[in-house]
Write a protein that holds these residues in place. Structure first.
Motif, short mmCIF file in Angstrom:
data_model
loop_
_atom_site.label_atom_id
_atom_site.label_comp_id
_atom_site.label_asym_id
_atom_site.label_seq_id
_atom_site.Cartn_x
_atom_site.Cartn_y
_atom_site.Cartn_z
N ILE A 286 -4.13 0.50 -5.60
CA ILE A 286 -2.78 0.93 -5.99
C ILE A 286 -2.75 1.59 -7.37
CG2 ILE A 286 -1.57 -0.74 -4.57
CD1 ILE A 286 -1.31 -2.50 -7.11
N HIS A 287 -1.62 2.21 -7.64
CA HIS A 287 -1.20 2.69 -8.97
C HIS A 287 -1.99 3.86 -9.56
CE1 HIS A 287 1.04 -1.29 -10.00
NE2 HIS A 287 1.79 -0.44 -9.35
N SER B 65 -0.14 2.44 -0.34
CA SER B 65 -0.44 1.09 -0.82
C SER B 65 0.46 0.73 -1.99
CB SER B 65 -1.89 1.00 -1.34
OG SER B 65 -2.77 0.69 -0.31
N THR B 66 0.58 1.66 -2.92
CA THR B 66 1.40 1.43 -4.12
C THR B 66 2.85 1.18 -3.71
OG1 THR B 66 -0.04 2.88 -5.36
CG2 THR B 66 2.09 2.39 -6.37
N TYR C 257 3.24 -2.27 -2.17
CA TYR C 257 3.17 -3.32 -3.21
C TYR C 257 4.48 -3.37 -4.00
CZ TYR C 257 1.19 -5.58 -7.47
OH TYR C 257 0.91 -6.40 -8.53
N GLU C 258 4.95 -2.23 -4.45
CA GLU C 258 6.17 -2.21 -5.27
C GLU C 258 7.41 -2.57 -4.45
OE1 GLU C 258 6.28 -2.24 -8.46
OE2 GLU C 258 4.13 -1.88 -8.69
N TYR D 256 -2.81 -6.71 -3.91
CA TYR D 256 -1.71 -5.99 -3.26
C TYR D 256 -1.60 -6.33 -1.78
CZ TYR D 256 -5.62 -2.73 -2.43
OH TYR D 256 -6.83 -2.18 -2.09
#
Ligand code: PMP
Length: 406
Positions: free
Chosen positions: A54-55, A65-66, A69-70, A280
């Motif tokens: 992520i990120h 993915s990010t 997760y968020e 994540y």
């Protein structure tokens, strides 16, 4: 609406197997909960279709993915009614969350001679990190006692609070006694002295709807694995006004703003507290577990678990030579007990051979056992997928144990 127990049990494959040739009775939910197929499938699907770190990626799956997760951060915010999304920090679990606060809040706000209050019924996770902090900072740990029924002696709390107190950390529900502590009153009392409060929610998050703004707690911590999600993911909720002031707990990737060989600046909360590759996938599982719980409904969960507690308490009380430890008026569906002249390990081992999983020992609350003057208990802890039949099997099992030792 009430709970559809057959449908629910069909969602938990692990419950529908035999152990030692017997239908499995899982009564160790205080240690960890089992996972519904929705969580298991979501994790497997994520690895099949979405997995990417992520990120920091520009590519499609990293972005997916990010976002996943968020989105769970937002879901957790709504689940516990936090005011801001950035007040939700992902950790490894309750222990990790408490250690984060003990280190980081401790660095900023605790000086020599200051005092921290905990209760005498804390899990080691909400005890040892505070002892470590007090040793490090030469601060003093003060203890709120509990009585023989397993209820906190709240009349002693005002006498412990003073201008040197920097934090009060207390469990919402005792994992070894089952006591539900009146945390709203505790928080209100502490706030009269301007003392922030950390609530250990490891044993409450799975049983009742938590509303951190209504409670007005300053920190609330819990583990994903106790709320039907994966292990290795947990949450620290903290009020913005504290998190903004707190220094990072760990350094590494993902928490930095700008790095040179001489100096680093950090991102704001929550990222400054999430160094390294986050779990994540665990977070994704937590999101699905929250959806699952919401689909069952806390009202239904609470009603069913209260009925199980009532039936189990009444059934166990009828057994001669059985002592229940933890007789608080307000209890969660957890019963600690001992059989006369039979060691808790022996009881647990024989119950296991009968296909019944309970926990034995001190349950990471050695001071509680010291207070009760015992070495441990047998603990049956229930979840919403348990049945009255599970209680009957436990009672039958206990009688067999007693027969064997007669
Ligand atoms: N606090 C309480 C009240 C608990 O029951 C537990 C788990 N038994 C913990 C803290 C620690 O949780 P974890 O091991 O998931 O970090």
């Amino acid at each position: 609406m009430s709970i559809n127990i057959e449908k629910i049990r069909a969602d938990f494959p692990i419950l529908n197997q035999k152990v030692h040739g017997k239908d499995y009775v899982y009564l160790d939910n205080g240690a960890t909960t089992q996972k519904p197929i929705q969580v298991i499938d979501a994790v497997s699907d994520f690895y099949r279709k979405t997995n990417s770190n992520i990120h920091r990626g520009v590519h499609f799956l990293s972005d997916q993915s990010t976002k996943a997760y968020e989105a769970v951060r937002k879901k957790v915010q709504n689940f516990i009614n936090a005011e801001h999304e950035h007040e939700i920090i992902f950790t490894k679990g309750t222990t990790d969350s408490v250690n984060l606060v003990a280190f980081s809040f401790g660095e900023k706000f605790v000086d020599a001679g200051d005092e921290i209050i905990i209760s005498a019924m804390e899990h080691h996770s909400n005890l040892v990190p505070w002892q470590m902090l007090c040793e490090r900072k030469k601060a003093k740990l003060r203890i709120l006692p509990f009585n023989k029924n397993g209820e906190l002696e709240l009349d002693k709390l005002p006498g412990l609070l003073n201008e040197k107190t920097t934090l009060l950390a207390v469990t919402h529900v005792s994992n070894s006694l089952g006591t539900i502590n009146p945390i709203k009153d505790i928080i209100e009392t502490a706030h009269k002295f301007n003392v922030p409060v950390l609530i250990d929610g490891a044993q409450s998050i799975q049983h009742e709807q938590i509303n951190v703004q209504d409670l007005d707690c300053d920190f609330y911590v819990f583990s994903g694995h106790k709320i039907y999600a994966e292990t290795g993911i947990g949450v620290l909720y903290g009020k913005e006004k504290y998190l903004k002031e707190m220094p990072p707990y760990q350094g590494g990737g993902d928490m930095v703003d700008h790095v040179t060989l001489e100096k680093t600046t950090y991102l704001d909360t929550p990222f400054r507290f999430e160094a390294g590759t986050a779990n994540y996938v665990g977070a994704v599982s937590l999101g699905v577990a929250i959806d699952y719980i919401n689909s069952v409904g806390f009202e239904n969960i609470a009603k069913h678990e209260a009925e199980l507690l009532k039936y189990a308490t009444e059934s166990l009380k009828k057994i001669e030579g059985l002592t229940i430890y933890g007789k608080a008026k307000n209890k969660t569906a957890t019963i600690s007990f001992l059989l006369d002249n039979i060691h808790h390990y022996d009881t647990g081992m024989i119950l296991d051979k009968l296909g019944i999983a309970v926990r034995t020992g001190s349950h990471c609350t050695q001071p509680v056992m010291d207070f009760l003057d015992i070495t441990g208990t047998v603990r049956a802890s229930f979840a919403f997928y348990n049945t009255f039949d599970d209680v009957d099997r436990l009672v039958e099992g206990i009688k067999k144990v007693q027969d064997m030792f007669a």
